[in-house]
Motif scaffolding. Structure first.
Motif, PDB file in Angstrom:
ATOM      1  N   UNK A  30     -54.359 -14.324 -19.212  1.00  0.00           N
ATOM      2  CA  UNK A  30     -55.713 -13.440 -19.126  1.00  0.00           C
ATOM      3  C   UNK A  30     -56.654 -13.982 -18.103  1.00  0.00           C
ATOM      4  N   UNK A  31     -56.686 -15.128 -18.351  1.00  0.00           N
ATOM      5  CA  UNK A  31     -57.862 -15.957 -17.194  1.00  0.00           C
ATOM      6  C   UNK A  31     -57.271 -15.746 -15.999  1.00  0.00           C
ATOM      7  N   UNK A  32     -55.931 -15.888 -15.681  1.00  0.00           N
ATOM      8  CA  UNK A  32     -55.563 -15.929 -14.217  1.00  0.00           C
ATOM      9  C   UNK A  32     -55.554 -14.490 -13.797  1.00  0.00           C
ATOM     10  N   UNK A  33     -55.471 -13.399 -14.552  1.00  0.00           N
ATOM     11  CA  UNK A  33     -55.402 -12.116 -13.987  1.00  0.00           C
ATOM     12  C   UNK A  33     -56.846 -11.590 -13.998  1.00  0.00           C
ATOM     13  N   UNK A  34     -57.632 -12.124 -14.693  1.00  0.00           N
ATOM     14  CA  UNK A  34     -59.041 -11.499 -14.584  1.00  0.00           C
ATOM     15  C   UNK A  34     -59.878 -12.605 -13.914  1.00  0.00           C
ATOM     16  N   UNK A  35     -59.578 -13.571 -13.773  1.00  0.00           N
ATOM     17  CA  UNK A  35     -60.570 -14.719 -13.097  1.00  0.00           C
ATOM     18  C   UNK A  35     -61.841 -15.067 -13.905  1.00  0.00           C
ATOM     19  N   UNK A  55     -64.125  -7.472 -19.951  1.00  0.00           N
ATOM     20  CA  UNK A  55     -62.662  -7.635 -19.909  1.00  0.00           C
ATOM     21  C   UNK A  55     -61.878  -7.673 -20.830  1.00  0.00           C
ATOM     22  N   UNK A  56     -62.245  -7.817 -21.926  1.00  0.00           N
ATOM     23  CA  UNK A  56     -61.216  -8.042 -23.275  1.00  0.00           C
ATOM     24  C   UNK A  56     -60.690  -6.391 -23.417  1.00  0.00           C
ATOM     25  N   UNK A  57     -61.407  -5.472 -23.163  1.00  0.00           N
ATOM     26  CA  UNK A  57     -60.926  -4.238 -23.424  1.00  0.00           C
ATOM     27  C   UNK A  57     -60.144  -3.626 -22.256  1.00  0.00           C
ATOM     28  N   UNK A  77     -62.765 -17.413 -15.894  1.00  0.00           N
ATOM     29  CA  UNK A  77     -62.780 -18.696 -16.542  1.00  0.00           C
ATOM     30  C   UNK A  77     -63.712 -19.155 -17.783  1.00  0.00           C
ATOM     31  N   UNK A  78     -64.825 -18.926 -17.351  1.00  0.00           N
ATOM     32  CA  UNK A  78     -65.840 -19.019 -18.319  1.00  0.00           C
ATOM     33  C   UNK A  78     -65.916 -18.640 -19.746  1.00  0.00           C
ATOM     34  N   UNK A  79     -65.671 -17.049 -19.725  1.00  0.00           N
ATOM     35  CA  UNK A  79     -65.463 -16.429 -20.741  1.00  0.00           C
ATOM     36  C   UNK A  79     -64.060 -16.795 -21.664  1.00  0.00           C
ATOM     37  N   UNK A  80     -62.973 -16.822 -20.978  1.00  0.00           N
ATOM     38  CA  UNK A  80     -61.921 -17.117 -21.676  1.00  0.00           C
ATOM     39  C   UNK A  80     -61.884 -18.465 -22.461  1.00  0.00           C
TER      40      UNK A  80
END
Lengths: 397, 374
Positions: free
Chosen positions: A356-361, A61-63, A363-366
């Motif tokens: 970013x967390x809220x947009x992509x969901x 999701x980072x890209x 949680x763990x990775x962020x």
């Protein structure tokens, strides 16, 4: 037969338990086993839970494009950039506020700490009241209070007061200061500046050698000042002042030109610095008090003047006491900068751990990213301060 | 008469002490010594007076003399006076204490709060009447408090933790964190200096991880992703998650403070305990910990104060502590833009409680001081 077995095994167990070494091995094995069991359990839960909602654990999701704006950035950024770049912007913003906060807090803290020790009753009382008021109030409250004052109490740009003959403006849009616009010949001044630093280092090395050999003391501070500030200034004048300033000007409803400190940055920076400076002041006071007065008397008896005594005898010994707690204050300030999210300053928690967390969901990775970044900040600061601490600490035989 | 006194003669060594010169006693002497002893000192005094002159009267005017206490909204405040608008505080005062706790049940909170002092008294002050018997009540207090505040059994109706807020929530988080982080922190500190490598590694890893990250990220972890680590379908109360996180966070800091105290105990004390044949826990309980804890009192209280102040962070994950509930007043169009008043009120609340804690720590330090004071 059976009864004998039980007695036997019981005594074997109790024998192992009464033996100190055996017991420590048993305890440690138990701890490790429990811990592994616990981690296995929660990770298995996480895998099952993530599978049920079909999420998986990946950093792809980072890209993806971040598609949100950041109001204050140190590098180019727009909403079409990736989440990764947003994270970098966030990290830089965190570093910006942490470094500028540490600098201001150290300066204010040292001044307050010295004033607190002053023989002047009135001054030391004022500083005491200030310190107690500041450090008994949560830092989040400081941030919100200053942000509230900037946004709600300061005038709109149109009526904002100006300082230094209309070059600095303070309004509810932030603090506007002129920004330098270097012209081509400015590189000469830059070279003179860096040359001055190198020259000072070399001169200091020579001065130390000379003092060790002959006892003669060279004026390092004055020469260094001349080399680092005086020399570039002369070059600057000789090359014909190759520098323009961009002054903030009121155009329409807001200012144009200059550099703006946004209310969010201003509030966070001031609040963190003031809060931490109260703690640093107490640390400095304790550090100076820890140097016994006999040291001062001995230095005076040897014929050192007051400022030489301070510089050569008191401050080096006080620093040994001051540096370790100072380190943890620097760490605290850096960690407290995460409260930026409360007023919308876009630091690392607000970018990757917030929007970013809220947009992509994810949680763990962020959260993994955010936690790792803070852990490495803390590690770097404490490594540096430990290195410095080792350099100045008392060498005992 | 007076002439006679002036010429009176005394035997050598019998002359009564004369008063010191006027310039070195009384208020003048004090001022000469503390305010005007040198040129630098005089300049500092003048600067200090200038600062006070510039700062104190405007602040007093704004917050006291020109302030408005009674008004129903902001416009009325502005019309009535030029100073602070305390009306917002008087309107929100009850809410700032109890938040959304049902009004019919608020007597339970008041009772819990009163009992808190009964429970704290014997713990904090050793001259408390009937101290030995009262300690049992103090031990039982947490359970009584849970029953009173949450309810749901033994005849009290249940109040969901979503309704909690205000001063009451701040106190709940602060006191729970303080109570449970001390024993946990002591265990971690003992683990860290233990000879058993496994214990040591576990404690060090835990302490360094917790101390290396901001509390706010841990609260985020608790609020957003803790559910992933629990068995599928488990519902876990948000307040409980926050309480656990705050306790773990504070215990890592307590552990470091206690470790400092433990390291300050001379090795001879450990050896003496061994020589007397005491087992590990006996030695710790009877000899090492009492001394170590006494040394670390200032640090422990400082950590508690920090923890108490950090309870404000829960507003970021959507719990309404005293700061959060007061902040929500700002969203009301009636009180728009009164942030300074609201924050000053909250700051006063924190100042009073934190300052009281730090004074108590000073009192305790003085009381437990067994060395020879110079």
């Amino acid at each position: 037969m059976a009864a004998a077995d039980i007695v036997d095994s019981r005594s074997a167990l109790s024998r192992a338990w009464n033996n100190k070494e055996a017991r420590s091995v048993i305890l440690q094995i138990l701890t490790v086993a429990l811990l592994f069991g616990f981690f296995f359990y929660i990770i298995r839960n996480a895998v099952i839970n993530l599978e049920t909602i079909g999420k998986g654990y990946s950093f792809t999701f980072l890209s993806a494009p971040a598609s949100y704006d950041i109001n204050q950035t140190l590098i180019d950024y727009n909403s079409r950039d990736t989440h990764f770049r947003a994270a970098i912007v966030g990290i830089l913003n965190t570093l910006l506020v942490a470094v500028s906060g540490i600098i201001l807090a150290t300066i204010v803290g040292f001044v307050l700490g010295v004033l607190r020790l002053s023989k002047n009753w009135l001054m030391s009382r004022i500083v005491y009241c200030y310190i107690e008021l500041v450090r008994n109030v949560p830092v989040l409250l400081h941030i919100l209070l200053i942000h509230g004052i900037v946004v709600n109490t300061l005038p709109v740009p149109r009526q904002s007061p100006s300082f230094f003959s209309e070059s600095v403006f303070l309004s509810n849009r932030g603090l506007y200061v002129p920004s330098p616009l270097p012209e081509p010949l400015f590189w000469a001044t830059m070279i003179a500046f860096f040359g001055g630093i190198v020259g000072t280092v070399l001169y200091k090395r020579r001065a130390r050698k000379l003092q060790e050999e002959t006892g003669r003391i060279l004026p390092v501070f004055r020469v260094g000042l001349g080399l680092i500030i005086g020399l570039p200034f002369v070059v600057f004048l000789v090359t014909g002042m190759p520098m323009n300033w961009s002054y903030p000007e009121l155009k329409g409803f807001n200012f144009v030109g200059g550099v703006a400190m946004k209310p969010e940055f201003l509030a966070l920076w001031l609040a963190l610095s003031l809060y931490t400076s109260a703690f640093i002041a107490e640390i400095v006071r304790a550090g100076i008090l820890a140097v016994s007065y006999g040291q001062t008397e001995a230095a005076h008896a040897l014929g050192l003047r007051t400022n030489r005594t301070l510089q050569l005898v008191i401050i080096p010994q006080a620093l040994r006491v001051i540096v370790p707690p100072l380190t943890s204050q620097y760490l605290n300030l850096t960690k407290n900068s995460s409260l930026a999210i409360a007023i919308g300053y876009m630091d690392i928690v607000a970018t990757i751990g917030g929007i970013s967390l809220n947009q992509t969901g994810r949680e763990m990775e962020s959260m993994t990213i955010v936690l790792l970044i803070y852990l490495s900040f803390s590690l770097v600061i404490s490594l540096f301060m430990n290195w410095y601490n080792k350099r100045i600490k008392l060498v005992e035989r | 008469m007076s002439n006679l006194q002036d010429t009176q003669t005394y035997a050598p060594g019998q002359h009564p002490d004369m008063p010191p010169p006027l310039a070195t006693r009384g208020i003048i002497g004090w001022m000469r010594k503390n305010l005007f002893s040198s040129i630098g000192n005089t300049i500092l005094t003048l600067v200090a007076i200038a600062i006070l002159w510039r700062i104190v009267p405007p602040i007093l005017d704004y917050f006291v003399f020109d302030a408005v206490i009674n008004a129903s909204n902001r416009e009325e405040c502005v019309a009535k006076g030029t100073g602070a608008c305390w009306a917002v505080i008087s309107e929100r005062f009850q809410v700032s204490l109890y938040a959304f706790y049902p009004e019919a049940e608020r007597w339970r909170l008041k009772l819990t709060f009163l009992l808190l002092f009964v429970a704290l008294g014997p713990v904090l002050f050793d001259r408390f009447p009937l101290r030995k018997q009262m300690i049992w009540f103090s031990l039982a207090y947490p359970f009584i408090a849970i029953w009173l505040v949450v309810g749901g059994f033994l005849g009290l109706p249940l109040v969901e933790t979503k309704m909690f807020g205000g001063v009451m929530l701040t106190l709940i988080i602060g006191i729970t964190g303080i109570t449970f982080s001390l024993p946990l922190g002591i265990l971690l500190a003992l683990g860290r200096i233990s000879n058993l490598p496994a214990m040591q590694i576990v404690s060090v890893a835990f302490i360094e991880f917790i101390r290396g990250v901001p509390l706010i990220t841990l609260l985020f972890v608790a609020s957003t992703m803790l559910n992933y680590f629990l068995p599928p379908g488990t519902e876990f109360d948000l307040l409980l998650r926050v309480l656990i996180m705050v306790t773990l966070f504070a215990s890592a800091y307590i552990a470091e403070v206690v470790r400092g105290g433990l390291q300050a105990i001379p090795k001879g004390q450990y050896e003496a305990a061994d020589a007397m044949g005491l087992k590990y826990w006996q030695a710790m309980r009877l000899i090492i910990l009492p001394q170590a804890l006494k040394i670390s009192i200032p640090g422990i209280v400082n950590t508690f104060i920090g923890l108490y102040k950090d309870t404000t962070l829960v507003l970021i994950i959507g719990l309404f502590d005293v700061l959060g509930i007061m902040r929500s007043a700002l969203a009301d169009p009636k009180w728009n833009g009164l942030s300074t008043e609201v924050y000053i009120y909250t700051a006063l609340f924190f100042f009073v409680s934190c300052f009281a804690m730090s004074r108590y720590s000073l009192y305790l330090e003085k009381k437990l001081h067994t060395g020879h004071k110079r």
